[in-house]
Write a protein that holds these residues in place. Sequence first.
Motif, PDB file in Angstrom:
ATOM      1  N   GLY A 106       0.821  -1.198   0.000  1.00 37.33           N
ATOM      2  CA  GLY A 106       0.000   0.000   0.000  1.00 37.33           C
ATOM      3  C   GLY A 106       0.851   1.241   0.000  1.00 37.33           C
ATOM      4  O   GLY A 106       2.037   1.217   0.342  1.00 37.33           O
ATOM      5  N   MET A 136      -6.486  -0.127   9.377  1.00 35.71           N
ATOM      6  CA  MET A 136      -6.547  -1.207   8.389  1.00 35.71           C
ATOM      7  C   MET A 136      -6.466  -2.546   9.123  1.00 35.71           C
ATOM      8  O   MET A 136      -5.996  -2.641  10.266  1.00 35.71           O
ATOM      9  N   THR A 137      -6.920  -3.584   8.425  1.00 35.33           N
ATOM     10  CA  THR A 137      -6.816  -4.944   8.962  1.00 35.33           C
ATOM     11  C   THR A 137      -5.409  -5.464   8.724  1.00 35.33           C
ATOM     12  O   THR A 137      -4.579  -4.815   8.073  1.00 35.33           O
ATOM     13  N   ASP A 139      -4.683  -7.670   6.773  1.00 35.49           N
ATOM     14  CA  ASP A 139      -4.538  -7.914   5.335  1.00 35.49           C
ATOM     15  C   ASP A 139      -4.499  -6.601   4.564  1.00 35.49           C
ATOM     16  O   ASP A 139      -4.645  -6.603   3.337  1.00 35.49           O
ATOM     17  N   GLU A 141      -6.613  -4.105   4.491  1.00 34.18           N
ATOM     18  CA  GLU A 141      -7.878  -3.624   3.954  1.00 34.18           C
ATOM     19  C   GLU A 141      -8.344  -2.465   4.817  1.00 34.18           C
ATOM     20  O   GLU A 141      -8.466  -2.605   6.032  1.00 34.18           O
TER      21      GLU A 141
END
Length: 1219
Positions: A106, A136-137, A139, A141
């Motif tokens: 990211g 965010m998680t 993963d 997300e």
Amino acid sequence: MRNLKLLKSLRSCELQCLGSPQCFSVRGDTGSLLLASQYSITEYDPRTGQVVSEASLTADSFLPEDGSGVVVGLQDLAEVESACLATAGGDVILFNLNTCQLECVGSVDSGLTSMSWSPDEELVILTTGQETVIMMTKDFEPITEMGIHQDDFGEGKFITVGWGKKETQFHGSEGKQAAQRKVQPAAVWDDRRPRVTWRGDGQLFAVSAVCPQTGARKVRVWNREGVLQATSEPINGLEQALCWKPSGSLIASTQRHPNKHSVVFMEKNGLLHGDFTLPFSKDQVKVKKLLWNSDSSVLAVWLQDMTAGEDGNVSSYIQLWTVGNYHWYLKQSLDFGRDPQKAPACVCWDPERPLQLHVVTCDWTTIAYDWGWTTERSPGLDATDNANVAVIDGDKILVTTFRQCVVPPPMCSFELQLKSPVNQVTFLCQPQRTNQLAAFTADGLISIFSQAGKADTKINPVSWKDPYVDYCVMHIKCVFFFFFFFFFFFLNENLSPSLFPVLWNVLVLTVFSPVDCAEPSVVEWRDSNGCSISFPVPCVQTVLCNIGQEVKTHTYIQQTVENMVLASNISSFSVCNDFLVITTHSHTCMFWASLQIMSMLVQFSLASDGGQNDETLRRVERGSRIVTVVPQDTRVILQMPRGNLETVHHRALVLAQLRRWLDSLKFRESFECMRKLRINLNLIYDHSPKVFLENIETFITQLDSINHINLFLTELKEEDTTSTMYPRPENSPVRPQTASGKKKVDVVCDALKSTMESMDPNKFCLSILTAHVKKTVPELEIALQKVHELRANPPKSPGAVSAEEALKYLLFLVNVNDLYEHSLGTYDFDLVLMVAEKSQKDPKEYLPFLNMLKSLEPNYQRFTIDKHLKRYRKALFHLSKCGQEHFPEALQLVKQQKLYNEALRLFTADSAQYKALSCAYAEHLVEQQQAEQAGLLLWRCGEITSALQAFATSNSWRNAICVAQQIPLPPDQLALLARDLAGNQKLTEQRRYSEAALLLDQYAKDCEEAILALITGAVWEEALRLIYMHNRQDITETNLKPALLEGNNCSALYVQLLVTATMKCIDSSSDEDGPDCADAELYSEASSVMTGSKYSHSNSRISSRSSKNRRKAERKKLSLKEGSPLEDKALMYALGEIITTVDKMREEVHSLLKTLVLFQFDKHAEKLQQAYDEALHKMEAAIPEVWPDGLQNNQAPVNKYSHFNPCLKLNKTKQSKIR
């Protein structure tokens, strides 16, 4: 009252990378370090000095090649075996630790200022250059994005009830101006980057950021859903450092006040909650970072000087702070100097080891510090030791002398002020000098303190290198010092070998005499077999002590003796007074003597709770730790988890000290200790009875107190406390006992009484009275007599006890009514009046009675007193001396109290009183169903007629005939007496047919009745003799032969029933289900036939109710019903009874067979003989099934249900059979 002691520091200088360290993280599973610079990310193992993996951050343009890039966060992700790092350019990168590949997951265009992962590694918080927070998680997300600066307070906004505004509230010393004062902006050196910290459970996180409006920092708290919870109040001088305590209670930060620099704490609602001041001036240092360790017990403060020195460099420090009883202690201070290359670049606590701190310096040197908790106490080698405990508090040492007082921390007995922070304290381990201590300070000085003063000595280090340890040994006069570890002391100019652990191995410092000028050396400690000694886990604390004649080691984590682990759940320990004292995680405090430890090498179980009187075990409060044990005393100082102190007197320590005192004949010290700690005073005697009796005068002299002697006497009891309440230790010497057969209380009371009377009877008057009263049979009369003597002859010596005081003391010991009655029993009315006057009795109660007694004749007076006191034997004795006129009263007293034997001894045998007493005694015996004894008594005193009646009643026919002929009775009355004795349900009822026949034949002159009685009793041969003697052959045909045939039939039937019952019982005993009800009824039927037969020899049916009840209870126990508890024993008992019954029939069958053969009843005799022979053979064959050979040889099992050997009886019966 614990300090932090550096156990080891692991320094590694092999790593060399480009740039400087910017972030680093510790891998919890492998212990390796993840380090990130502006050029690369590296995984490095400091224990081996090897680079595990490495990747360039500039190769893929994640960071610029000119070295201007910044890594703002680095986190090890154990679940995915990767490391996540964030750059200031906005990239979030995953570094795979297995493949060494980099992956950008990211990017944020505005750049990133920080990255923080939740403790459970499920969420990650990113702060951006646009002053936003991205959640965010794992993963990556996105969950939510919100601005850092929000006008709303949050969901936890306080409720205002209109009690006034903040401006109108009290502001303390700042005055009213504080209400109008504006919040000061952040410090100039603040980097203005947000700081993010998570609570330990991962439910909340806090963000500290500079507010655009005010320029000051604010702390906001969000939950894991991204909802704002609270905003901190405006705080002047709040700085950038921020760290949430893992336990979740407080958020730590720093604040610069006008006059001080503090570490402050906030609650989750943003309000301040406590602080402590840093030991620097307000503009001297800046706090770069705050770090809580994983168990929230230590707060690390990373500081740096704000003003450069002459060389243009600044100093860096790391301080370790702990809290106890709401006081913050500075326990360790690490000074890294002014060298910029040795200054810390990154600092982090180990996630798995709470007391391990990792530091990476600017020159890529990694240092791992391992600390351990320790209590610095004086060794306690002798009674001169004050039980000192030293607590480090920055540049002060707080010393508490527990021998004199127990002062709860943070207070102390006295303080020692030094010039720089203290890192280590130790006490001199030398007898008579254990109160001296030495302190090692952060500036490299050792300060030695004694009662006379202080001496500071500059360090002259002698160093050596070890693969795992970097220690310095400083040889300072009489002190050896291991860097951050131990002090060691010379003993008589020689230093005994001193032990310290290095990881799992044990090294010994061997020091030679200073005369030899040899260098100190470190060698490995080996046992007697030459094998190196190693522990299964690292040792936090190690102590040398003597167990028996050998040197053993005790460690903090595990108790190890001769390479055997004794305990693995201890929380603290101490060695003092030849005891090993430990507290366990099961909340117990245990004391083990050296001999007990040696015995536990064979068998030991710490999980056992001990017996009821186990003196080694004591329950303590959860989390208690040992602070110290006062040497040569009974006190153990424990510290509770909240910090307060408790003093306990452990039973093992108390008893050990008491035994030492008693062996040294220190009775006063023993008595005072036992009295204060409620130890039974019987131990003074029970510990060594012979020694105590030989030193009673010493005991009395040392106590020198009437009250203490009286207290000792009143607590005496027959119990031996050394075998019940306070068992002797194992392997303790056997104490000689007294050879006297008297009771213990009587022995001690007599010994003390005789000694006190020989020393000073007037001084010890009350104690002498106590000795009389305390005896097993209280000598109250003697005590009262002594009081009376005091009244008659008052002592003239000063301090002597008066009669009134002595009597008042007796009334305290004895019930007033009992004492009054005993005084009355002395027949001394002056003494009675003296006791009555001191009591609360009403004179109307006792004066008339005493006046009445005084008016009586002396013997009758004493009789009246004894009767009143229920001393009836003495009353009878005195009444017997009162003359003939009082004999009726004496006779009535004898009858009422049943004093017949005593009364007969008081009168001559030829007196009328003796005869009257004999007649009364005989009446009493007749009432007690002892008519025969009554008859003898009456016959003896000449009451022949009454004696005859008593003998006739008791069926003593021989004595009755003798008395009848002595009278003498006429022949017709004698015959009538004989018939009455023989018949009328007397002798015949008792089945004494031969005796009845004798009476009828010789005295009643009725031969026919005599013959019929013999036939009824199956006495065949005697019946034939009388038939032929009196020529009455007609009775043979009319009575004898029919009775023979009837007896034959009954005997045969009974034998057959017994055989059948035997076989049924044997079958039932071999059956697992037991006998059924029919078998039990069959045995009962056989018994009833035997009982109902007039030819049997059963016992008399006359029995008392108690006998019936006992037999009934026995029958209930030995029930033949199926499933009864004693079914097997009931079967054996039943079979034994059957065989015994067959044996008893031997003589009866023998006589019956001879008579049947005489009258030619051969067939009947043959049938009876066969039946009896068959019964014998079947029983003989069945015996081995019921009684094995072992029981037959040993005459059957001996218990309360088997009192015979049926095997032997059966053999005898076989020998007597008629063939």
